[in-house]
Design an enzyme around this catalytic site. Structure first.
Site, PDB file in Angstrom:
ATOM      1  N   HIS A 188      42.099  39.165  52.441  1.00 17.94           N
ATOM      2  CA  HIS A 188      42.649  39.141  51.089  1.00 17.94           C
ATOM      3  C   HIS A 188      42.080  37.990  50.270  1.00 17.94           C
ATOM      4  CE1 HIS A 188      45.625  41.910  52.803  1.00 17.94           C
ATOM      5  NE2 HIS A 188      45.435  42.474  51.640  1.00 17.94           N
ATOM      6  N   CYS A 498      40.872  52.492  46.499  1.00 25.11           N
ATOM      7  CA  CYS A 498      41.074  51.204  45.832  1.00 25.11           C
ATOM      8  C   CYS A 498      40.698  50.017  46.716  1.00 25.11           C
ATOM      9  CB  CYS A 498      42.512  51.072  45.346  1.00 25.11           C
ATOM     10  SG  CYS A 498      43.695  51.021  46.690  1.00 25.11           S
TER      11      CYS A 498
HETATM   12  C1  PEP Z   1      43.398  48.158  51.150  1.00 26.26           C
HETATM   13  O1  PEP Z   1      43.973  47.989  52.219  1.00 26.26           O
HETATM   14  O2  PEP Z   1      42.294  48.701  51.036  1.00 26.26           O
HETATM   15  C2  PEP Z   1      44.031  47.702  49.888  1.00 26.26           C
HETATM   16  C3  PEP Z   1      43.561  48.057  48.726  1.00 26.26           C
HETATM   17  O3  PEP Z   1      45.075  46.872  49.966  1.00 26.26           O
HETATM   18  P1  PEP Z   1      44.995  45.344  50.419  1.00 26.26           P
HETATM   19  O4  PEP Z   1      43.545  44.950  50.425  1.00 26.26           O
HETATM   20  O5  PEP Z   1      45.787  44.581  49.445  1.00 26.26           O
HETATM   21  O6  PEP Z   1      45.593  45.361  51.777  1.00 26.26           O
HETATM   22 MG    MG Z   2      46.037  47.385  52.310  1.00 23.99          MG
END
Ligand code: PEP
Ligand code: MG
Length: 540
Positions: A188, A498
């Protein structure tokens, strides 16, 4: 000049002084005082103010998450009011004639390292509480924290590792680049650095003595130079110039549609968190907002955002998008995304542990507050709510019961709210395998490839030692995605991607061919992906 090769996480170049960030707040240098009594008074005053802050934080949190979950603030206020911490700090100030800052930092360090001479049998949890309380008093006494970069110059931030909640607390406008020793492309922190458009290299050894030295990040070659030579600087300046030129070229695509050469219509949305990201996405005339990671509103704070604060935040995004679709994800906390005040237990395997929807369904008050704020904000535009970490149909049913309940509550109180679309993150293999059952119940899918890849490949996205296994193009990942897309379309619902994979230009064509309807990317990537789609032919 010293030169290191690292892994490029976010492309880009930077030249500037290094600012070292360490997580340890308590490295206060010993300082003597001739007026220990005055220091005691300073300490008492700070203690009193922090107690007041904690008491009001408790009252606010009770309203949002109920008394049980708010208790952390109450416990910390009590520790300061009635615990022995104050007595020990005062004793140290008077006996050793040191400043309050030094005394509290020392007492707290000794307690947390279990070397305190007036030993008591503390549990780890209690030691953590004392550490936090001491940190609050220390921050108050020094009037700053180490996430505030001194001076006005922009810097290259260097850390051993840095959690997303920590990075969030820095002023983005002061950071030219980021280097860490530990890090991984799907973490993240990486996602956040990309959204903030901060060039980022990981795998660079940490040296605290670099603080204040000139340095340069060469994002094309993955090089980090300390006290760079002229030749190195020339190369980076050229890279910066190229970056600017490419930006100008891409800006000609503002307002253009994302249609392939053979007429396949795609949509490029943006993932946003901070106001500047929203503004940037709007400047590029983005077709919608694919993902708002609402947890960013909760992280790096001292307390829960109230329903009103959340409502204002969601409403602002929905309103500014003027009827274009906005997708806000409910709180996806856990693993590397932490809120101290939630006090999640330490887990051996946090990526597979208590996170995302699992927390929200257990801490229902927290979830209800967020849902109410979202439903109220929906009045102002086109809002979709997105649920993270879904693994079963029962979770969806449980969510619907809660929604039914809060609608009744809002009706009874005459609260005005709007209609929302509801969707799930497809980010666990379980969600993929039951995607037909889920598609029947929701309005859209959003494939979270960052998590999906880690769970499919059984390779922690945080762990740089297995980073090479986290491959977006692995057939297992692609097949999982294809299945989810097929099931979504069977039930007539759209699919968006996403995760970071959506901004990998080498995979754009694959995603279009797969039938994905929307790619949602960091604002800085919108135009590049739009361009890639416009240069793609699907059927040859
Ligand atoms: C993902 O897991 O691809 C996502 C978009 O959520 P995060 O990166 O916040 O876990
Ligand atoms: Mg995720």
């Amino acid at each position: 000049m010293e030169q290191y090769r690292g892994k490029v996480i976010v492309k880009g170049n930077a030249i500037g002084k290094i600012y070292i960030y360490t997580r340890n707040h308590y490295q206060v240098t010993p300082q003597k005082t001739e007026f220990p009594e005055e220091e005691v008074n300073r300490y008492r005053k700070a203690q009193e103010i922090v107690i007041g802050q904690l008491e009001s934080a408790y009252e606010k949190a009770v309203e949002i998450v109920g008394a049980r979950n708010a208790s952390v603030f109450d416990i910390q206020a009590m520790l300061l009011r009635e615990g022995k911490l104050g007595q020990w700090v005062e004793k140290m100030i008077l006996n050793q004639k040191v400043t309050s800052e030094y005394a509290i930092s020392q007492v707290s360090r000794e307690i947390s390292e279990n070397i305190f001479e007036e030993k008591e049998d503390w549990e780890e949890e209690e030691r953590g509480q004392i550490r936090e309380v001491a940190g609050r008093v220390l921050n108050f006494l020094t009037g700053q924290n180490n996430r505030m970069i001194p001076g006005e110059e922009k810097v290259i931030l260097a850390a051993k590792d840095i959690a997303p909640g920590e990075l969030l607390q820095f002023d983005k406008n002061r950071i030219l680049g980021l280097i860490t020793e530990i890090g991984a492309g799907e973490s993240h922190t990486a996602v956040l650095a990309s959204a903030m458009e901060i060039p980022y290299l990981c795998g660079i050894p940490f040296h605290s003595e670099w603080n204040g030295k000139m340095a340069a990040i060469n994002g094309n070659k993955g090089l980090f130079c300390v006290e760079p030579e002229e030749k190195c600087l020339e190369e980076i300046k050229e890279g910066l110039w190229e970056q600017e030129k490419e930006k100008e070229r891409l800006e000609t695509l503002i307002g253009e549609k994302a249609v392939t050469l053979d007429g396949e219509r795609m949509y490029v949305y943006a993932n946003v968190g901070r106001e500047e990201e929203l503004e940037e996405a709007i400047t590029y005339r983005v077709a919608g907002i694919g993902l708002v990671r609402s947890e960013y509103l909760f992280m790096g704070k001292e307390n829960y955002p109230s329903e009103e604060e959340q409502y204002e935040y969601y409403r602002n995004i929905v309103e500014k998008m003027q009827g274009k679709p906005v997708h806000i994800r409910t709180l996806d906390i856990g693993a590397d995304k932490q809120m101290n005040y939630l006090r999640l237990e330490k887990e051996d395997n946090p990526a597979m542990g208590f996170r995302g929807i699992r927390i929200c369904l257990e801490q229902e008050e927290l979830f209800r507050t967020q849902l109410k704020a979202l439903f109220r904000a929906a009045v102002y535009g086109n809002l979709g709510i997105l649920y993270p970490m879904i693994t079963s149909v029962e979770e969806i049913d449980q969510i619907q019961e809660i929604i039914h309940d809060i609608r009744e509550e809002m009706d009874a109180k005459g609260v005005v709210y709007g209609e929302v679309r509801q969707g799930v993150m497809i980010e666990t293999p379980a969600a993929v395998m039951i995607s037909d059952m889920l598609a029947e119940k929701v309005d859209f899918f959003s494939i979270g490839t960052n998590d999906l890849i880690q769970y499919v490949m059984a390779a922690d996205r945080q762990n740089y030692k297995v980073a090479s296994l986290c491959q977006s193009s692995h057939p297992a990942v692609i097949r999982m995605m294809e299945l989810a897309v097929r099931n979504a379309h069977r039930y007539g619902i759209p699919v968006m991607v996403c995760g970071e994979m959506a901004s990998d230009k080498e995979l754009t064509r694959k995603l279009v061919e797969m039938g994905v309807d929307i790619l949602s990317v960091a604002p800085g990537q919108i135009l590049a992906i739009r361009k890639e789609i416009r240069n793609t032919t699907v059927r040859e």
